[in-house]
Design a protein around this motif. Structure first.
Motif, PDB file in Angstrom:
ATOM      1  N   GLN A   1       1.060  -1.437  -0.188  1.00  0.00           N
ATOM      2  CA  GLN A   1      -0.287  -0.070  -0.035  1.00  0.00           C
ATOM      3  C   GLN A   1       0.948   1.042  -0.060  1.00  0.00           C
ATOM      4  O   GLN A   1       0.474   2.334  -0.632  1.00  0.00           O
ATOM      5  CB  GLN A   1      -0.799   0.132   1.099  1.00  0.00           C
ATOM      6  CG  GLN A   1      -0.428  -0.432   2.477  1.00  0.00           C
ATOM      7  CD  GLN A   1      -1.370  -0.101   4.272  1.00  0.00           C
ATOM      8  OE1 GLN A   1      -1.685   0.743   3.933  1.00  0.00           O
ATOM      9  NE2 GLN A   1      -0.803  -1.264   4.455  1.00  0.00           N
ATOM     10  N   PHE A   2       2.342   0.640   0.462  1.00  0.00           N
ATOM     11  CA  PHE A   2       2.667   2.284   0.019  1.00  0.00           C
ATOM     12  C   PHE A   2       3.625   2.577  -1.188  1.00  0.00           C
ATOM     13  O   PHE A   2       3.956   3.563  -1.287  1.00  0.00           O
ATOM     14  CB  PHE A   2       4.358   2.103   1.216  1.00  0.00           C
ATOM     15  CG  PHE A   2       4.177   2.679   2.996  1.00  0.00           C
ATOM     16  CD1 PHE A   2       3.171   3.189   3.324  1.00  0.00           C
ATOM     17  CD2 PHE A   2       3.739   1.072   3.460  1.00  0.00           C
ATOM     18  CE1 PHE A   2       2.223   3.469   3.927  1.00  0.00           C
ATOM     19  CE2 PHE A   2       3.212   1.490   4.678  1.00  0.00           C
ATOM     20  CZ  PHE A   2       2.686   2.896   5.026  1.00  0.00           C
ATOM     21  N   ASN A   3       3.264   1.121  -2.205  1.00  0.00           N
ATOM     22  CA  ASN A   3       3.805   2.002  -3.496  1.00  0.00           C
ATOM     23  C   ASN A   3       3.030   2.735  -3.883  1.00  0.00           C
ATOM     24  O   ASN A   3       1.575   3.068  -3.444  1.00  0.00           O
ATOM     25  CB  ASN A   3       3.212   0.816  -4.169  1.00  0.00           C
ATOM     26  CG  ASN A   3       4.078  -0.330  -3.676  1.00  0.00           C
ATOM     27  OD1 ASN A   3       5.608  -0.216  -3.969  1.00  0.00           O
ATOM     28  ND2 ASN A   3       3.616  -1.535  -3.931  1.00  0.00           N
ATOM     29  N   ALA A   4       3.461   3.617  -5.047  1.00  0.00           N
ATOM     30  CA  ALA A   4       3.243   4.953  -5.370  1.00  0.00           C
ATOM     31  C   ALA A   4       2.720   4.607  -7.233  1.00  0.00           C
ATOM     32  O   ALA A   4       2.220   6.138  -7.406  1.00  0.00           O
ATOM     33  CB  ALA A   4       3.593   6.200  -4.565  1.00  0.00           C
TER      34      ALA A   4
ATOM     35  N   PHE B   1      -0.470   8.310   2.852  1.00  0.00           N
ATOM     36  CA  PHE B   1      -0.298   8.026   3.644  1.00  0.00           C
ATOM     37  C   PHE B   1      -1.703   8.059   4.631  1.00  0.00           C
ATOM     38  O   PHE B   1      -2.150   7.628   5.711  1.00  0.00           O
ATOM     39  CB  PHE B   1       0.478   9.378   4.738  1.00  0.00           C
ATOM     40  CG  PHE B   1       0.840   9.745   6.231  1.00  0.00           C
ATOM     41  CD1 PHE B   1       1.836   8.524   6.190  1.00  0.00           C
ATOM     42  CD2 PHE B   1       0.030  10.224   7.315  1.00  0.00           C
ATOM     43  CE1 PHE B   1       2.509   8.831   8.206  1.00  0.00           C
ATOM     44  CE2 PHE B   1       0.846  10.141   8.468  1.00  0.00           C
ATOM     45  CZ  PHE B   1       1.584   9.078   8.821  1.00  0.00           C
ATOM     46  N   SER B   2      -2.951   8.890   3.941  1.00  0.00           N
ATOM     47  CA  SER B   2      -3.699   9.264   4.715  1.00  0.00           C
ATOM     48  C   SER B   2      -4.993   7.824   4.137  1.00  0.00           C
ATOM     49  O   SER B   2      -6.129   7.522   5.072  1.00  0.00           O
ATOM     50  CB  SER B   2      -4.802  10.274   3.333  1.00  0.00           C
ATOM     51  OG  SER B   2      -4.518   9.661   2.327  1.00  0.00           O
ATOM     52  N   LYS B   3      -4.559   6.480   3.721  1.00  0.00           N
ATOM     53  CA  LYS B   3      -4.965   5.068   3.401  1.00  0.00           C
ATOM     54  C   LYS B   3      -5.264   4.548   4.814  1.00  0.00           C
ATOM     55  O   LYS B   3      -5.370   3.480   4.866  1.00  0.00           O
ATOM     56  CB  LYS B   3      -4.554   4.596   1.711  1.00  0.00           C
ATOM     57  CG  LYS B   3      -5.220   4.933   1.281  1.00  0.00           C
ATOM     58  CD  LYS B   3      -5.191   4.182   0.045  1.00  0.00           C
ATOM     59  CE  LYS B   3      -5.136   5.130  -1.002  1.00  0.00           C
ATOM     60  NZ  LYS B   3      -4.038   5.049  -2.039  1.00  0.00           N
TER      61      LYS B   3
ATOM     62  N   PRO C   1      -4.734   9.233  15.801  1.00  0.00           N
ATOM     63  CA  PRO C   1      -5.389  10.937  15.612  1.00  0.00           C
ATOM     64  C   PRO C   1      -4.483  11.201  14.145  1.00  0.00           C
ATOM     65  O   PRO C   1      -4.876  12.209  13.240  1.00  0.00           O
ATOM     66  CB  PRO C   1      -5.072  11.373  16.473  1.00  0.00           C
ATOM     67  CG  PRO C   1      -5.010  10.845  17.319  1.00  0.00           C
ATOM     68  CD  PRO C   1      -5.174   9.843  16.950  1.00  0.00           C
ATOM     69  N   PHE C   2      -3.319  10.879  14.249  1.00  0.00           N
ATOM     70  CA  PHE C   2      -2.282  11.167  13.678  1.00  0.00           C
ATOM     71  C   PHE C   2      -2.130  10.418  11.760  1.00  0.00           C
ATOM     72  O   PHE C   2      -1.647  11.135  11.010  1.00  0.00           O
ATOM     73  CB  PHE C   2      -1.380  10.611  13.991  1.00  0.00           C
ATOM     74  CG  PHE C   2      -0.459  11.490  15.362  1.00  0.00           C
ATOM     75  CD1 PHE C   2      -0.548  12.759  14.782  1.00  0.00           C
ATOM     76  CD2 PHE C   2      -1.106  10.832  16.417  1.00  0.00           C
ATOM     77  CE1 PHE C   2      -0.286  13.899  16.738  1.00  0.00           C
ATOM     78  CE2 PHE C   2      -0.999  11.936  17.240  1.00  0.00           C
ATOM     79  CZ  PHE C   2      -0.568  13.428  17.181  1.00  0.00           C
TER      80      PHE C   2
ATOM     81  N   TRP D   1      -4.084  12.830   8.653  1.00  0.00           N
ATOM     82  CA  TRP D   1      -2.720  12.831   7.822  1.00  0.00           C
ATOM     83  C   TRP D   1      -2.704  14.261   7.806  1.00  0.00           C
ATOM     84  O   TRP D   1      -1.373  14.722   7.728  1.00  0.00           O
ATOM     85  CB  TRP D   1      -2.592  12.512   6.369  1.00  0.00           C
ATOM     86  CG  TRP D   1      -3.784  13.236   5.288  1.00  0.00           C
ATOM     87  CD1 TRP D   1      -4.949  13.160   5.014  1.00  0.00           C
ATOM     88  CD2 TRP D   1      -3.535  14.705   4.366  1.00  0.00           C
ATOM     89  NE1 TRP D   1      -5.264  13.616   4.346  1.00  0.00           N
ATOM     90  CE2 TRP D   1      -4.451  14.379   4.146  1.00  0.00           C
ATOM     91  CE3 TRP D   1      -1.839  15.186   4.086  1.00  0.00           C
ATOM     92  CZ2 TRP D   1      -4.530  15.678   3.201  1.00  0.00           C
ATOM     93  CZ3 TRP D   1      -2.284  15.931   3.375  1.00  0.00           C
ATOM     94  CH2 TRP D   1      -3.197  16.467   2.765  1.00  0.00           C
ATOM     95  N   HIS D   2      -3.683  15.808   7.867  1.00  0.00           N
ATOM     96  CA  HIS D   2      -3.195  16.813   8.164  1.00  0.00           C
ATOM     97  C   HIS D   2      -1.990  17.165   9.060  1.00  0.00           C
ATOM     98  O   HIS D   2      -1.476  17.624   9.398  1.00  0.00           O
ATOM     99  CB  HIS D   2      -4.676  17.333   7.584  1.00  0.00           C
ATOM    100  CG  HIS D   2      -4.907  17.702   6.589  1.00  0.00           C
ATOM    101  ND1 HIS D   2      -5.987  17.281   5.696  1.00  0.00           N
ATOM    102  CD2 HIS D   2      -4.602  17.670   5.210  1.00  0.00           C
ATOM    103  CE1 HIS D   2      -6.122  17.461   4.931  1.00  0.00           C
ATOM    104  NE2 HIS D   2      -5.479  18.683   4.482  1.00  0.00           N
TER     105      HIS D   2
END
Ligand SMILES: Nc1ncnc2c1ncn2[C@@H]1O[C@H](COP(=O)(O)OP(=O)(O)OP(=O)(O)O)[C@@H](O)[C@H]1O
Ligand SMILES: [Mg+2]
Lengths: 403, 250
Positions: A39-42, A318-320, A347-348, A353-354
């Motif tokens: 899932q960290f693949n972009a 990161f938001s996922k 929360p992080f 992610w914000h």
């Protein structure tokens, strides 16, 4: 060896950038498909295109902010104008992205000329506020008076009844897709090897080539007398005036160039996905490019690109990380501990992610005013110093300081 | 007739009369010193020449043209350069870049922008900048970050920046303040050499009498916003009014 007017060092620099850009589909896909880290693949086209497009946006913004120090809070307006112009080109003329992009750059350049001419009557915070006000005005106009052009809240989209006078064959009963002389933007090829799936999309490579050209132009500007004068304006406007130079024409030129970069980025966004909405012009979008530039390193060549990549990665990857993912990671722990840890991290990550990005941004501003580029330089400096120490281990020779 | 003619100039800051009916004529190709105690209005006088301040009354003529209301960059283009009391340099840039900028500004003006040339390839400008740094004895510091320079070096750099533009009138506001003795003497030598070699007029404000008497051909003594006397250095030396102004007779 010199190449395209660059000296040896810059040529090497440009070639590295070209290589990294061309191999991005590999570089961003380091994890095997069936591993927990997949899932960290972009390395998927949509995100890679965003890296390139927002990289262009930030490179252009840096020509204004990084060189002259004028902090615009309204650059998303030019991005939005570029997108609208491009979509109109797709509707009226042709699905070929070239005329769309050309119009996007021209219209946003003219728009930047107008806004810059007025905003540059002031400096510092007043300049920033003027640009912000203009951008918010454009945003509101797009929802009200200008709805015939912008299609209001629905956003501007392709329809089956669009004339598209240059390619009549595209009038069928399905919407055509954007293309470059027949090469469709959403075409792609996949290559599966070592358990990884690499995707090579036409859209990404079009964005990548344009991004490299945009980077090259910015490199030339940085090395030019024009660039030197812009940096002088940033450092000391008073001395500049007593040196016989009216700083406004120079600042305006930088403003227009950066507006055109933003328009180019907007045009490319529309070329990858032919719709345009006013939310692209919102102040948060203007703020994002400021963050990208500062996070990466304002006034450096690579910084804005790194910052853009970093933020887009955060926003999309990161938001996922949601609670399910976290449970998967910490499953080996005793239940109580696992739940406590996840409550702490929750929360992080994911929608939070914000928050993490905000904290990282603060850390960078406080400890690394030069952004990610400074981090890189410090690490490189550390290695260089260590090497130097190894060579003269009696310690008699003074080591040269980094930089 | 002088290259610079100032007539009846007054400037008020609220209730304070910083300049009160100032008449000064600076002759072409001379070094004209303006001396006087702190707060006499010397810097204010220079500010009225370069477009930083507009006098309340009076006229300022340079080569027969009025300078009143003219923008600072235009005044510079007419041939007036100024070294400030607190150095105004491009602190974020290197020493060498600091000297390149006025040379480019002089060559290109405000509208000719060269975005696709490379600074490295501008051989003529680079040669001039190097010569200028050799002249002020700073060539070994060319790569230094100019913010890190000593106060004296900053001032010498600023002088190099102004001189590189070959101004007709050079205004120097305490050019040797903050300099070590040796640097002060170097600066005197430099200014002497420039005075003798070039067609240049200098107006110099200075507290260091050694500097004043080494360079000046004409001296104006100012106190409380008004010129008290103007004369040759020899006559000024023993003048009672000068003693009075400096020993706080007011
Ligand atoms: N911008 C300003 N606003 C208000 N007052 C000012 C301003 N500039 C100067 N003054 C005042 O005008 C008077 C003359 O100041 P000026 O700086 O011209 O003196 P000076 O002769 O250059 O003194 P010094 O030798 O200390 O540099 C001083 O009393 C000063 O406080
Ligand atoms: Mg003063």
């Amino acid at each position: 060896m010199t190449f395209l007017g660059l000296n040896e060092r810059d040529t090497r620099f440009l070639l590295i950038v070209v290589a990294l850009t061309m191999f991005t589909p590999f570089l961003l896909q380091p994890f095997a498909e069936n591993s927990g880290l997949a899932q960290f693949n972009a390395g998927y086209p949509d995100l890679m295109q965003r890296f390139a497009i927002y990289g262009i946006f930030a490179i252009g913004f840096n020509i204004l902010f990084g060189l002259t120090g004028y902090l615009s809070f309204g650059h998303a307006a030019f991005l939005g104008v570029g997108s609208y112009s491009a979509v109109w080109m797709f509707k009226l003329l042709s699905m070929n992205i070239i005329p769309a992009i050309i119009l996007a750059v021209i219209v946003s350049g003219l728009f930047a000329l107008l806004i810059g001419f007025i905003s540059l009557r002031r400096t510092g915070i007043y300049f920033s506020i003027l640009t912000l006000a203009f951008a918010q005005m454009s945003f509101n106009l797009a929802y009200s008076v200008l709805t015939p052009i912008t299609n209001g809240e629905t956003g501007l989209q392709l329809t089956l009844s669009d004339p598209r006078i240059l390619d009549p064959e595209s009038i069928t009963n399905s919407l055509p897709s954007t293309s470059l002389f027949g090469l469709e933007m959403n075409d792609s090829a996949q290559w599966e090897v070592f358990g990884r799936v690499f995707t090579f999309s036409v859209g990404y490579y079009v964005c990548a080539v344009i991004a490299i050209i945009a980077f090259y132009i910015s490199l030339r500007i940085f090395r030019s007398p024009f660039g030197l004068m812009l940096r002088a304006i940033k450092t000391n406007k008073t001395r500049m005036a007593y040196t016989g130079l009216n700083t406004r024409p120079y600042a305006l030129a930088a403003f227009v160039i950066s507006g055109m970069y933003a328009g180019l980025a907007g045009g490319l966004l529309a070329s990858m996905d032919p719709l345009a909405g006013a939310e692209r012009m919102q102040w948060t979008a203007s703020g994002e490019v400021v963050l990208m530039t500062i996070l990466g390193g304002a006034g450096t060549l690579m910084g804005p690109v790194l910052g853009a990549g970093f933020i887009k990665y955060f926003e999309n990857i990161f938001s996922k990380i949601n609670d399910n993912v976290l449970h998967g990671w910490f499953a080996f722990m005793p239940d109580g501990l696992e739940d406590a840890l996840i409550t702490l991290i929750h929360p992080f990550v994911g929608k939070g992610w914000h928050l993490t990005l905000g904290m990282l941004f603060m850390l960078v501003v406080i400890f690394l005013p030069g952004g990610l580029v400074e981090l890189g330089q410090r690490i490189a400096g550390l290695f260089r110093r260590r090497k130097a120490e190894d060579r003269s281990d009696d310690g008699s020779k003074a080591t040269t300081p980094a930089e | 007739m002088g290259i610079l003619e100032v007539k009846g100039v007054s400037k008020r800051f609220g209730g304070l009369k910083a300049l009160d009916d100032v008449n000064i004529t600076v002759k072409e190709n001379t070094v004209h010193a303006i001396i006087g105690p702190n707060g006499a209005g010397k810097s204010t006088f220079l500010n009225c020449l370069v477009g930083k301040l507009i006098p309340d009354t009076g006229s300022v003529m340079f080569e027969g043209q009025s300078l009143l209301g003219v923008a600072p960059h235009k005044i510079n283009q007419m041939g007036i350069s100024r070294v400030f009391q607190t150095p105004e340099i491009f602190a974020d840039l290197t020493v060498f870049e600091n000297v390149l900028i006025p040379l480019f500004a002089k060559r290109d003006g405000s509208y000719r922008m060269h975005a696709f040339e490379t600074v490295e390839n501008e051989a003529d400008i680079i040669a001039l900048a190097e010569q200028m740094l050799i002249d002020v004895n700073m060539i070994d510091k060319r790569h230094a970050h100019s913010a890190s320079l000593s106060r004296g070096d900053k001032r010498r750099l600023e002088m190099a920046m102004c001189l590189s533009q070959s101004p007709k009138l050079l205004l120097l506001d305490e050019p040797t303040a903050g300099m070590a003795r040796a640097d002060t003497n170097n600066t005197i030598d430099l200014l002497k050499e420039i005075r003798d070699k070039r067609d240049i007029t200098m107006a110099i404000i200075e507290h260091d009498m050694h500097v004043v008497f080494s360079l000046a051909e004409r001296i104006t003594v100012m106190a409380q916003g008004t010129p008290l006397v103007e004369d040759t250095p020899d006559n000024i030396k023993g003048h009672p009014k000068v003693q009075e102004a400096y020993l706080g007779g007011h």
